[in-house]
Design an enzyme around this catalytic site. Sequence first.
Site, PDB file in Angstrom:
ATOM      1  N   ASP A 119      14.668  -1.000   0.737  1.00 16.25           N
ATOM      2  CA  ASP A 119      15.558  -1.045   1.898  1.00 16.25           C
ATOM      3  C   ASP A 119      16.573  -2.170   1.684  1.00 16.25           C
ATOM      4  O   ASP A 119      17.664  -1.939   1.186  1.00 16.25           O
ATOM      5  CB  ASP A 119      14.715  -1.242   3.160  1.00 16.25           C
ATOM      6  N   LYS A 167       0.817  -1.190   0.000  1.00 19.26           N
ATOM      7  CA  LYS A 167       0.000   0.000   0.000  1.00 19.26           C
ATOM      8  C   LYS A 167       0.861   1.254   0.000  1.00 19.26           C
ATOM      9  O   LYS A 167       0.376   2.352  -0.266  1.00 19.26           O
ATOM     10  CB  LYS A 167      -0.873   0.031   1.279  1.00 19.26           C
ATOM     11  N   GLU A 224       7.408   1.594  -6.831  1.00 21.09           N
ATOM     12  CA  GLU A 224       7.610   1.211  -5.429  1.00 21.09           C
ATOM     13  C   GLU A 224       7.733   2.448  -4.553  1.00 21.09           C
ATOM     14  O   GLU A 224       8.135   3.516  -5.018  1.00 21.09           O
ATOM     15  CB  GLU A 224       8.914   0.404  -5.313  1.00 21.09           C
ATOM     16  N   ASP A 240       4.182   3.645   6.309  1.00 17.82           N
ATOM     17  CA  ASP A 240       3.575   3.512   7.631  1.00 17.82           C
ATOM     18  C   ASP A 240       4.534   2.924   8.658  1.00 17.82           C
ATOM     19  O   ASP A 240       5.515   2.278   8.328  1.00 17.82           O
ATOM     20  CB  ASP A 240       2.374   2.561   7.557  1.00 17.82           C
ATOM     21  N   PHE A 264      14.271   4.586   9.725  1.00 17.56           N
ATOM     22  CA  PHE A 264      12.906   4.194   9.392  1.00 17.56           C
ATOM     23  C   PHE A 264      12.086   5.457   9.197  1.00 17.56           C
ATOM     24  O   PHE A 264      12.151   6.386  10.009  1.00 17.56           O
ATOM     25  CB  PHE A 264      12.307   3.313  10.489  1.00 17.56           C
ATOM     26  N   VAL A 265      11.325   5.523   8.103  1.00 14.71           N
ATOM     27  CA  VAL A 265      10.573   6.735   7.800  1.00 14.71           C
ATOM     28  C   VAL A 265       9.076   6.456   7.675  1.00 14.71           C
ATOM     29  O   VAL A 265       8.672   5.316   7.415  1.00 14.71           O
ATOM     30  CB  VAL A 265      11.083   7.407   6.497  1.00 14.71           C
ATOM     31  N   LYS A 281      17.263   3.258   0.523  1.00 15.56           N
ATOM     32  CA  LYS A 281      18.083   3.347   1.736  1.00 15.56           C
ATOM     33  C   LYS A 281      19.450   2.721   1.463  1.00 15.56           C
ATOM     34  O   LYS A 281      19.609   1.958   0.510  1.00 15.56           O
ATOM     35  CB  LYS A 281      17.368   2.650   2.885  1.00 15.56           C
ATOM     36  N   ARG A 302       0.416   7.140   7.310  1.00 20.67           N
ATOM     37  CA  ARG A 302       0.480   7.136   5.839  1.00 20.67           C
ATOM     38  C   ARG A 302       0.011   8.471   5.266  1.00 20.67           C
ATOM     39  O   ARG A 302       0.416   8.875   4.176  1.00 20.67           O
ATOM     40  CB  ARG A 302      -0.412   6.031   5.259  1.00 20.67           C
TER      41      ARG A 302
HETATM   42  P1  IMP Z   1      12.895  -4.359   1.567  1.00 20.76           P
HETATM   43  O1  IMP Z   1      12.351  -5.691   1.153  1.00 20.76           O
HETATM   44  O2  IMP Z   1      13.782  -4.455   2.775  1.00 20.76           O
HETATM   45  O3  IMP Z   1      13.575  -3.615   0.445  1.00 20.76           O
HETATM   46  O4  IMP Z   1      11.681  -3.504   2.084  1.00 20.76           O
HETATM   47  C1  IMP Z   1      10.760  -2.991   1.212  1.00 20.76           C
HETATM   48  C2  IMP Z   1       9.430  -2.685   1.851  1.00 20.76           C
HETATM   49  O5  IMP Z   1       9.508  -2.558   3.274  1.00 20.76           O
HETATM   50  C3  IMP Z   1       8.947  -1.359   1.334  1.00 20.76           C
HETATM   51  O6  IMP Z   1       8.231  -1.515   0.139  1.00 20.76           O
HETATM   52  C4  IMP Z   1       8.127  -0.833   2.482  1.00 20.76           C
HETATM   53  O7  IMP Z   1       6.800  -1.310   2.395  1.00 20.76           O
HETATM   54  C5  IMP Z   1       8.800  -1.424   3.718  1.00 20.76           C
HETATM   55  N1  IMP Z   1       9.759  -0.443   4.292  1.00 20.76           N
HETATM   56  C6  IMP Z   1      11.104  -0.461   4.203  1.00 20.76           C
HETATM   57  N2  IMP Z   1      11.663   0.589   4.834  1.00 20.76           N
HETATM   58  C7  IMP Z   1      10.625   1.294   5.351  1.00 20.76           C
HETATM   59  C8  IMP Z   1      10.551   2.526   6.129  1.00 20.76           C
HETATM   60  O8  IMP Z   1      11.550   3.192   6.466  1.00 20.76           O
HETATM   61  N3  IMP Z   1       9.300   2.938   6.469  1.00 20.76           N
HETATM   62  C9  IMP Z   1       8.163   2.251   6.118  1.00 20.76           C
HETATM   63  N4  IMP Z   1       8.193   1.125   5.379  1.00 20.76           N
HETATM   64  C10 IMP Z   1       9.408   0.636   5.015  1.00 20.76           C
HETATM   65 MG    MG Z   2       6.191  -1.396  -0.171  1.00 23.17          MG
END
Ligand code: IMP
Ligand code: MG
Length: 178
Positions: free
Chosen positions: A103, A43, A99, A159, A152-153, A131, A165
Amino acid sequence: MTKGRPGEILVSEERLQARIEELAAEVARDYRDRDVLIVGVLKGAIFFIADLVRKLGMGCELDFMAVSSYGSNTHSSGVVRILKDLDHAIAGRHVLVVEDIIDSGLTLSYLLKNLASREPASLEVCTLLTKPRFRRLPLQPRYVGFDLPDVFVVGYGLDADEQYRHLPYIAAFEPDAS
Ligand code: IMP
Ligand code: MG
């Protein structure tokens, strides 16, 4: 349950909107001769998709996927689940995945592998935020809004445990000390 509150504003509403305008111009230029299918990742990307698509100045189709890689905390669970799949086939289509944030890159790697197996004509990624962890990985999105520090944002679709959000900017999330 992660308790805390939005802290320092890292990207203001004005900077967000100005950058999205630039990204939209790039996307519109790159896809001027092709019908683009925007695949939004729910979302977190909802506001970004809505603003990007309205600034494109050209028609496009929209479809959505929902995946889950996080539990109710601020760390990756390492597990990616498809909660909602696309409504339509993408074989032969020019797909642009939109996207919110990358992260670890885990979610995106999984998603791209899954979508690539459906044989689209092309497959690119547009992410609003990245990130530092992700910058060490080989996969590079074609379009990136902002590179963030490793915090974390929340806000603009992002969210913490489904909260915040609605904020029109990106803010650092400050968890309660416990
Ligand atoms: P990844 O799989 O670690 O790259 O994380 C991706 C998903 O985690 C993103 O699409 C977000 O939904 C969530 N996410 C990662 N970092 C944050 C953050 O700082 N705040 C909120 N959601 C996050
Ligand atoms: Mg996401």
